[in-house]
Scaffold this active site. Sequence first.
Site, PDB file in Angstrom:
ATOM      1  N   ASP A 120      27.332   3.487 -25.113  1.00 31.08           N
ATOM      2  CA  ASP A 120      26.027   3.401 -25.780  1.00 31.08           C
ATOM      3  C   ASP A 120      26.090   2.905 -27.215  1.00 31.08           C
ATOM      4  O   ASP A 120      25.042   2.597 -27.799  1.00 31.08           O
ATOM      5  CB  ASP A 120      25.366   4.788 -25.773  1.00 31.08           C
ATOM      6  N   HIS A 163      32.961  11.366 -25.693  1.00 32.67           N
ATOM      7  CA  HIS A 163      32.718  11.343 -24.238  1.00 32.67           C
ATOM      8  C   HIS A 163      33.419  12.535 -23.607  1.00 32.67           C
ATOM      9  O   HIS A 163      34.502  12.921 -24.027  1.00 32.67           O
ATOM     10  CB  HIS A 163      33.273  10.043 -23.622  1.00 32.67           C
ATOM     11  N   HIS A 214      22.835  11.999 -23.114  1.00 29.01           N
ATOM     12  CA  HIS A 214      23.256  11.182 -21.951  1.00 29.01           C
ATOM     13  C   HIS A 214      22.673   9.785 -22.130  1.00 29.01           C
ATOM     14  O   HIS A 214      23.040   9.097 -23.065  1.00 29.01           O
ATOM     15  CB  HIS A 214      22.792  11.899 -20.675  1.00 29.01           C
TER      16      HIS A 214
HETATM   17  C1  SDX Z   1      26.925   8.760 -21.548  1.00 32.88           C
HETATM   18  O1  SDX Z   1      29.447  11.561 -18.431  1.00 32.88           O
HETATM   19  C2  SDX Z   1      29.316  10.321 -18.438  1.00 32.88           C
HETATM   20  O2  SDX Z   1      30.058   9.593 -17.800  1.00 32.88           O
HETATM   21  C3  SDX Z   1      28.181   9.800 -19.267  1.00 32.88           C
HETATM   22  C4  SDX Z   1      28.105   8.297 -19.403  1.00 32.88           C
HETATM   23  C5  SDX Z   1      27.767   7.632 -18.106  1.00 32.88           C
HETATM   24  O3  SDX Z   1      28.056   6.439 -17.967  1.00 32.88           O
HETATM   25  O4  SDX Z   1      27.099   8.296 -17.283  1.00 32.88           O
HETATM   26  O5  SDX Z   1      29.340   7.787 -19.879  1.00 32.88           O
HETATM   27  C6  SDX Z   1      27.010   7.872 -20.365  1.00 32.88           C
HETATM   28  O6  SDX Z   1      26.173   9.702 -21.508  1.00 32.88           O
HETATM   29  C7  SDX Z   1      27.818   8.491 -22.728  1.00 32.88           C
HETATM   30  C8  SDX Z   1      27.690   9.590 -23.845  1.00 32.88           C
HETATM   31  C9  SDX Z   1      26.406   9.292 -24.627  1.00 32.88           C
HETATM   32  N1  SDX Z   1      26.121  10.387 -25.578  1.00 32.88           N
HETATM   33  C10 SDX Z   1      26.307  10.227 -26.901  1.00 32.88           C
HETATM   34  O7  SDX Z   1      26.791   9.226 -27.424  1.00 32.88           O
HETATM   35  C11 SDX Z   1      25.813  11.398 -27.740  1.00 32.88           C
HETATM   36  C12 SDX Z   1      26.866  11.706 -28.808  1.00 32.88           C
HETATM   37  N2  SDX Z   1      28.038  12.225 -28.114  1.00 32.88           N
HETATM   38  C13 SDX Z   1      28.218  13.674 -28.103  1.00 32.88           C
HETATM   39  O8  SDX Z   1      26.992  14.355 -27.956  1.00 32.88           O
HETATM   40  C14 SDX Z   1      29.331  14.122 -27.176  1.00 32.88           C
HETATM   41  O9  SDX Z   1      30.420  13.369 -27.478  1.00 32.88           O
HETATM   42  C15 SDX Z   1      29.124  14.101 -25.683  1.00 32.88           C
HETATM   43  C16 SDX Z   1      27.879  14.787 -25.265  1.00 32.88           C
HETATM   44  C17 SDX Z   1      29.096  12.711 -25.186  1.00 32.88           C
HETATM   45  C18 SDX Z   1      30.325  14.822 -25.070  1.00 32.88           C
HETATM   46  O10 SDX Z   1      30.167  16.154 -25.416  1.00 32.88           O
HETATM   47  P1  SDX Z   1      31.374  17.162 -25.270  1.00 32.88           P
HETATM   48  O11 SDX Z   1      32.239  16.846 -24.108  1.00 32.88           O
HETATM   49  O12 SDX Z   1      30.824  18.535 -25.393  1.00 32.88           O
HETATM   50  O13 SDX Z   1      32.207  16.811 -26.584  1.00 32.88           O
HETATM   51  P2  SDX Z   1      33.654  17.295 -26.811  1.00 32.88           P
HETATM   52  O14 SDX Z   1      33.891  18.615 -26.152  1.00 32.88           O
HETATM   53  O15 SDX Z   1      34.572  16.160 -26.460  1.00 32.88           O
HETATM   54  O16 SDX Z   1      33.657  17.488 -28.397  1.00 32.88           O
HETATM   55  C19 SDX Z   1      34.893  17.727 -29.025  1.00 32.88           C
HETATM   56  C20 SDX Z   1      34.572  17.905 -30.486  1.00 32.88           C
HETATM   57  C21 SDX Z   1      33.554  18.989 -30.767  1.00 32.88           C
HETATM   58  O17 SDX Z   1      33.870  19.424 -32.087  1.00 32.88           O
HETATM   59  P3  SDX Z   1      34.436  20.945 -32.274  1.00 32.88           P
HETATM   60  O18 SDX Z   1      33.270  21.847 -31.919  1.00 32.88           O
HETATM   61  O19 SDX Z   1      35.607  21.069 -31.294  1.00 32.88           O
HETATM   62  O20 SDX Z   1      34.840  21.028 -33.725  1.00 32.88           O
HETATM   63  O21 SDX Z   1      34.006  16.701 -31.018  1.00 32.88           O
HETATM   64  C22 SDX Z   1      32.705  16.986 -31.519  1.00 32.88           C
HETATM   65  C23 SDX Z   1      32.248  18.248 -30.852  1.00 32.88           C
HETATM   66  O22 SDX Z   1      31.303  18.912 -31.681  1.00 32.88           O
HETATM   67  N3  SDX Z   1      31.884  15.838 -31.152  1.00 32.88           N
HETATM   68  C24 SDX Z   1      31.199  15.096 -32.020  1.00 32.88           C
HETATM   69  C25 SDX Z   1      30.603  14.086 -31.255  1.00 32.88           C
HETATM   70  N4  SDX Z   1      30.948  14.249 -29.985  1.00 32.88           N
HETATM   71  C26 SDX Z   1      31.724  15.338 -29.913  1.00 32.88           C
HETATM   72  N5  SDX Z   1      31.031  15.205 -33.346  1.00 32.88           N
HETATM   73  C27 SDX Z   1      30.250  14.252 -33.920  1.00 32.88           C
HETATM   74  N6  SDX Z   1      29.654  13.255 -33.267  1.00 32.88           N
HETATM   75  C28 SDX Z   1      29.803  13.137 -31.932  1.00 32.88           C
HETATM   76  N7  SDX Z   1      29.238  12.149 -31.270  1.00 32.88           N
END
Ligand code: SDX
Length: 403
Positions: A336, A280, A241
């Site tokens: 971010d 996201h 997050h």
């Molecule tokens: C913020 O919610 C909000 O609004 C948050 C925020 C706010 O203003 O409050 O916007 C702020 O928290 C932004 C996000 C910051 N976090 C990161 O940048 C950390 C890296 N991002 C990931 O951890 C992830 O994308 C999340 C946590 C942000 C979202 O997680 P989800 O919803 O579980 O991801 P998803 O279901 O969309 O993933 C789909 C696929 C998956 O692969 P498969 O298992 O289907 O093969 O994409 C992959 C995920 O493993 N994936 C990534 C990835 N993010 C998702 N793979 C590599 N790198 C990534 N960053």
Amino acid sequence: EKGLRVSDKGFLNTAVLRSEITFIDGDAGVLRYRGYPIEQLAVQSSHLETAYLLIYGSLPSKAQFQVFHDEVMHHSVIHSDAEQFFRSFRYDAHPMAMMTTALAYLGSYYSEANPSLQGQNLFTRGDAASLAIMDKQIYRLIGKATTLAAMAYRVRQGREFVTPPTGLSYTGSFLYQMDHLGQENYAPNPVLEKALDVLFLLHADHELNASATTVLQTGSSLVDPFSAVAAGCASLYGPLHGGANEAVIRMLISIGKPENVPAFIEAVKKREKVLSGFGHRVYKTSDPRSFIVRKTADEVFKITGRDDLLDTAMALHDAAMKDEYFIKRKLAPNVDFWSGLIYRAMGFPNDYFPVLFAVPRVVGWLAHWRQMMLQSGGVKIWRPRQIYVGPGKRDYVPVDERI
Ligand code: SDX
């Protein structure tokens, strides 16, 4: 399981309330605060004016803004005995841990705003007196967020605390208290102040993200808003997050030169690494904030000089955006990805970046908290259910009979 609708783990696609505050269209990449597009507010408004909009629902008149501004700035001062509290932290404690703890601690100062002392419906009564107490807690939290953040920074430097100055803007006052050049040299830099104010505005709210949900889950027990906001700050601290902006810089440093990007991308595809700053839960095309942050970065670099990590960030961005793995998973830069480069260029230490997310997000947390307190029909405590998948009924076995 009768009548229960099981949402995927982690509230995926689960709407728990109706809100008038922030609108996100994750497919179109749209973000609006109380109906106003984020692109317009970022250029024409300020963080504090947007704070008023998010919390009270309309853009303030000049007079309304002046009162709000003066109250917030007036309440940015911290009781001097809170300074000893801050001195009890190790100098190298993570600043988000300091913020989280200090927010909960400060809440104990305001007994006139403590529902357990003043009656549990203090914040839900809606009469003038309780609304005034609510507003004061809102002014205090927004005002003190910058001062607590500055104090956390000064603890890390082993430096004395700086009393919030008068006559500077919200962001200017914050930079003044932080200033590592020493107050006698402080000259407000309008470009950096404006850049930080835009970043604050972009981070002010984002609907029901993990930390806002935490604030509401906690606030639904009618605890005071300092405690609820402290809980939200703890949630934001996590690398999935608000901790992502710090994780992005550590990722870019670990990659090093742009020529190392392809190997990193391969490691991500093998799930050995995470591409921080990408992806996201809601945005599946693009995070509109990331474009504004990217543009702001160019403004800042004109003052601070270009950060050598920018080349690596741009190479990583371009490689990921045209790679099938990321395209298929609808992964794009979020707020971010670029923001850490700005904070780094402005001289903030890496682990301080999430604090620069928490300070403005106090506004969004309070907007959602106030909306919940004043919702019609009063507040129901949030108590989700579960599907039990553990063992069936079984009898106790004395320890001597256990294998
Ligand atoms: C913020 O919610 C909000 O609004 C948050 C925020 C706010 O203003 O409050 O916007 C702020 O928290 C932004 C996000 C910051 N976090 C990161 O940048 C950390 C890296 N991002 C990931 O951890 C992830 O994308 C999340 C946590 C942000 C979202 O997680 P989800 O919803 O579980 O991801 P998803 O279901 O969309 O993933 C789909 C696929 C998956 O692969 P498969 O298992 O289907 O093969 O994409 C992959 C995920 O493993 N994936 C990534 C990835 N993010 C998702 N793979 C590599 N790198 C990534 N960053």
